[in-house]
Design a protein around this motif. Structure first.
Motif, short mmCIF file in Angstrom:
data_model
loop_
_atom_site.label_atom_id
_atom_site.label_comp_id
_atom_site.label_asym_id
_atom_site.label_seq_id
_atom_site.Cartn_x
_atom_site.Cartn_y
_atom_site.Cartn_z
N ALA A 64 -18.77 -83.17 -42.24
CA ALA A 64 -18.55 -82.10 -41.27
C ALA A 64 -19.86 -81.46 -40.87
O ALA A 64 -20.07 -81.09 -39.70
N LEU A 65 -20.78 -81.33 -41.83
CA LEU A 65 -22.10 -80.78 -41.53
C LEU A 65 -22.83 -81.69 -40.55
O LEU A 65 -23.42 -81.22 -39.57
N ARG A 66 -22.78 -82.98 -40.80
CA ARG A 66 -23.46 -83.91 -39.90
C ARG A 66 -22.85 -83.86 -38.50
O ARG A 66 -23.57 -83.91 -37.49
N ALA A 67 -21.54 -83.77 -38.41
CA ALA A 67 -20.89 -83.70 -37.11
C ALA A 67 -21.38 -82.49 -36.32
O ALA A 67 -21.62 -82.58 -35.11
N GLU A 68 -21.56 -81.37 -37.00
CA GLU A 68 -22.05 -80.18 -36.31
C GLU A 68 -23.52 -80.34 -35.93
O GLU A 68 -23.95 -79.87 -34.87
N CYS A 69 -24.29 -81.04 -36.77
CA CYS A 69 -25.68 -81.33 -36.43
C CYS A 69 -25.75 -82.22 -35.19
O CYS A 69 -26.56 -81.99 -34.29
N ASP A 70 -24.89 -83.24 -35.15
CA ASP A 70 -24.83 -84.12 -33.98
C ASP A 70 -24.56 -83.32 -32.72
O ASP A 70 -25.23 -83.50 -31.69
N ASP A 71 -23.58 -82.43 -32.79
CA ASP A 71 -23.23 -81.61 -31.62
C ASP A 71 -24.42 -80.78 -31.16
O ASP A 71 -24.70 -80.69 -29.95
N LEU A 105 -36.12 -85.50 -31.40
CA LEU A 105 -36.50 -86.88 -31.11
C LEU A 105 -36.31 -87.78 -32.33
O LEU A 105 -35.73 -88.87 -32.24
N VAL A 106 -36.79 -87.32 -33.48
CA VAL A 106 -36.68 -88.13 -34.70
C VAL A 106 -35.22 -88.22 -35.16
O VAL A 106 -34.78 -89.25 -35.66
N TYR A 107 -34.45 -87.14 -34.99
CA TYR A 107 -33.03 -87.17 -35.34
C TYR A 107 -32.31 -88.24 -34.52
O TYR A 107 -31.50 -89.01 -35.06
N ILE A 108 -32.61 -88.31 -33.22
CA ILE A 108 -32.00 -89.33 -32.36
C ILE A 108 -32.40 -90.72 -32.85
O ILE A 108 -31.56 -91.64 -32.93
N LEU A 109 -33.66 -90.88 -33.19
CA LEU A 109 -34.15 -92.16 -33.69
C LEU A 109 -33.42 -92.57 -34.97
O LEU A 109 -32.99 -93.72 -35.12
N ALA A 121 -21.52 -93.82 -32.46
CA ALA A 121 -20.79 -92.82 -31.67
C ALA A 121 -21.75 -91.80 -31.08
O ALA A 121 -21.58 -91.35 -29.94
N PHE A 122 -22.79 -91.45 -31.84
CA PHE A 122 -23.80 -90.51 -31.36
C PHE A 122 -24.48 -91.07 -30.11
O PHE A 122 -24.66 -90.37 -29.11
#
Length: 224
Positions: A64-71, A105-109, A121-122
């Motif tokens: 759930a934490l990661r999902a919120e980070c993705d958002d 940028l690094v998170y997307i990578l 999905a991201f």
């Protein structure tokens, strides 16, 4: 009077709770970017300077934490692109204040490299967002219309992220934990040629496009 004081206290507590949640989320974004999505809740808690229990209290689970980070990262990326396409001066202002975008940028990578269902999905959500803001830019007269808007959005996202992966693989001395250097090196090497390519294209005329359209037969109209 006591009811009003109680309501003010409750509102202040809610605001503090939201602030804490955002602080924990931002720490998790930095941690996932620096260490990958295998980072534990304890590692994230240590980075935020809190207990692991507080993270579980706010988010319930690491997923759930990661999902919120993705958002949050997707929203920052969408806002960055939308504002940048609003005007050339807005885009240049972003370059002047770019330090904060290194983590994004690094998170997307990391999301692309991970290759998990969540990571895929991201990327699909990035493409959906790119289609929306590019079509708005077409309507605003900033971008040319495309015969295949979704295909163009997919190409732009995959090329930009793929180019970043190749660029960083050529510079193993750059640590992904050094967000500012990753961003600076990226801008240094791709900003001018990217803007030039998007502005002028590459081919001197439409000969290659014309031949391809004849090859595939019954092509879609430009901007259809």
């Amino acid at each position: 009077m006591r009811i009003a004081e109680h309501e003010r206290t409750a509102a202040a507590a809610d605001a503090t709770d939201l602030t804490t949640r955002a602080r924990l989320r931002d720490a998790a974004i930095e941690c996932f970017a620096a260490e990958g999505f295998g980072a534990s809740v304890r590692t994230i808690a240590a980075r935020a300077g809190v207990s692991a229990g507080l993270i579980r209290h706010h988010f319930g689970s690491k997923e759930a934490l990661r999902a919120e980070c993705d958002d949050a990262v997707l929203e920052q990326h969408r806002t960055l692109k939308t504002d940048g396409l609003a005007s050339p001066s807005a885009a240049m202002a972003q370059l002047a204040e770019a330090d904060e975008y290194g983590v994004m940028l690094v998170y997307i990578l990391r999301s692309v490299q991970e290759g998990s269902p969540a990571g895929r999905a991201f990327v699909e959500r990035m493409i959906e967002s790119a289609l929306a803001y590019s079509e708005q830019a077409v309507a605003d007269g900033v971008l040319r219309p495309s015969r295949d808007p979704e295909g163009r959005a997919r190409l732009m996202v995959t090329q930009s992220v793929g180019g970043l992966i190749v660029l960083l693989s050529m510079h193993p001395e750059i640590s992904l934990t050094d967000f500012k250097t990753v961003l600076a090196k990226t801008f240094e090497q791709i900003a001018l040629p990217s803007i030039e390519l998007y502005t002028y294209g590459v081919f001197a005329d439409s000969s290659y496009l014309d031949q391809y359209l004849l090859y595939i037969g019954d092509p879609p109209a430009a901007g259809a």
